[in-house]
Design an enzyme around this catalytic site. Sequence first.
Site, PDB file in Angstrom:
ATOM      1  N   LYS A 249      -2.235   3.157   2.047  1.00 20.37           N
ATOM      2  CA  LYS A 249      -0.683   2.459   1.849  1.00 20.37           C
ATOM      3  C   LYS A 249       0.095   1.182   2.295  1.00 20.37           C
ATOM      4  O   LYS A 249       0.881   1.185   2.343  1.00 20.37           O
ATOM      5  CB  LYS A 249      -0.710   3.261   3.529  1.00 20.37           C
ATOM      6  CG  LYS A 249      -1.007   5.340   3.410  1.00 20.37           C
ATOM      7  CD  LYS A 249      -1.111   4.914   5.084  1.00 20.37           C
ATOM      8  CE  LYS A 249      -1.894   6.915   4.964  1.00 20.37           C
ATOM      9  NZ  LYS A 249      -1.861   7.441   6.364  1.00 20.37           N
ATOM     10  N   ARG A 250      -1.363  -0.222   2.419  1.00 23.83           N
ATOM     11  CA  ARG A 250      -0.728  -1.048   2.236  1.00 23.83           C
ATOM     12  C   ARG A 250      -0.066  -1.583   1.318  1.00 23.83           C
ATOM     13  O   ARG A 250       0.665  -2.315   1.672  1.00 23.83           O
ATOM     14  CB  ARG A 250      -2.256  -1.857   2.839  1.00 23.83           C
ATOM     15  CG  ARG A 250      -2.419  -2.987   3.392  1.00 23.83           C
ATOM     16  CD  ARG A 250      -3.688  -3.683   3.709  1.00 23.83           C
ATOM     17  NE  ARG A 250      -2.806  -5.133   2.795  1.00 23.83           N
ATOM     18  CZ  ARG A 250      -3.455  -6.266   4.134  1.00 23.83           C
ATOM     19  NH1 ARG A 250      -3.986  -6.140   5.069  1.00 23.83           N
ATOM     20  NH2 ARG A 250      -2.590  -7.044   3.481  1.00 23.83           N
TER      21      ARG A 250
END
Length: 481
Positions: A249-250
């Site tokens: 997600k980062r």
Amino acid sequence: MNSKVVTRFAPSPTGFMHIGGVRTALYAWLFARKHGGRFILRIEDTDKEREVANSIPHIIESLTWFGIEWDEGIDRGGPHAPYLQSKRLDLYRAYAEKLIAAGHAYPDPYSESELEALRNEAVGKKQPFLFRDHRPAKLSPWDGRQPLRFRAPRIARYEWNDLVRGRLSAGEEAIDDFILIKSDGYPTYNLAHIVDDIEMGVTHVMRGEEFISSTPKFLSLYEALGATAPAFATMPVILGPDGKKKLSKRDGAKDLLDYRAEGYVPEAMMNVLALVGWNPGTDQEFFSKDELIAAFDLSRVQVSGAHFDEVKLLTINQHWMRTLSDEEFIARGDFHDADREKLRAAVPLLKERARTFREARDMLAGELACLFEKPALNRGKLVAKEPADRPGMTKSALEGLLGLVQALPSDVSTGTVKETLMPLADAEEKKGKGGRGAVLWPLRYALSGQERSPDPFTLVALLGAAETVSRIRAAIAILEG
RNA sequence: GGCCCUAUCGUCUAACGGCUAGGACAGCGCCCUUUCACGGCGUAAAUCGGGGUUCGAUUCCCCGUGGGGUCACCA
């Protein structure tokens, strides 16, 4: 024997699901279905700080859209309910007490700062920090306010079997006295997932390769609990589109539901995702859900990481969109206020040209807008001879078309239109003045107002003779004006 | 850094230790077609390096290199 298979997917509610998590869920689900077993959806919400509001309904919506259904789980209950870890704290507590009684767990007597000091000391000496080297001499009773630690056994070498990778191993440094219950009263993942897997009768655990190095923890905890460990199957990572790093997600991994918004169909997502990290050993590229279930086999799961190719997704998405009936296509395409009758007529065209529903919607508003409204014609464009091989447009060509179109029946097929109009174009070709284009280009432009469009015969058939006549007349009027 | 995992076309991948290393997507070319798209045909493109075992290594072993993971009161 096969009917005993139980697998689970156990996400934590920290936001949306990306394709890496979905693929792990898919493989666990496929394996359960393949073997006539059960598939459980459990939510691991033991980290209250990282929890993101509304994650649970979002996860449920994602998996439901994707096409995975669970036999037991968070929103539908089952014999081992509840399936939310924060509602099972008494259970983890009971297991913890059992471990304390058997001498496998003890309260951590250090404060945070004391622990920090010990850690810094080790780092200063360039030694790895191991909590087990600082175990308290005397065990005080656990009051529930201190973290509870597992008393890790010292085993020179851990070895275990992995259904995907075969023999895996780790040295004794892979395991230390890890925390079972945090000072806030919640269990850690290490304890909670094992307790639940035992209680829920999970037989096969699928997870990403980031868990390989903590497997010795799990094995020794199973042993301390006197339980048999399930079979492990390690999934390869899915790498980010540009880099070599794990998709996260980062690093901008997309929400699965973003693909829905972009007009991908779940059949295609499942098909493509199944093939990133697994293959059937044949040349088959397109798989329905049932075909996947029949063909899936853990022994053919890949060991090395792979990129997810969104370009290939486009191709496979187009394939699955084309398998939809026209009715389904319209129902699923989210075409809101489009004219239903024209839309119905345009579906074959959309199936041929669009690779996603978003593309289909864009086409209806763009290059196919001429199906729904008269195009704005431009005199400069009408007479332009650009590019160089373009014949330009003559009144006589348009009038010739007009005569032929007027004779067409009202409900006419593309084939008939072509048979009717092509002789005029071919005659023009024999004259050598711009070839067929001398007729076909004016027709295309008069009908669509665009240089790129579906072929003019299809346009005539879709618009109908009356509308075609009206548009040709409009073009003639502009030429004369 | 310690430990662990891993390495075939650009990408996803196939190949009981044995044919000219196969397929798909993307690319390129041709055909179809005045356009775009669709479709058809064709083409280029890979076994990380070095040793070893073997009659024979993409495949088995070792070393190197590259990549990744992990060493939390996160999961």
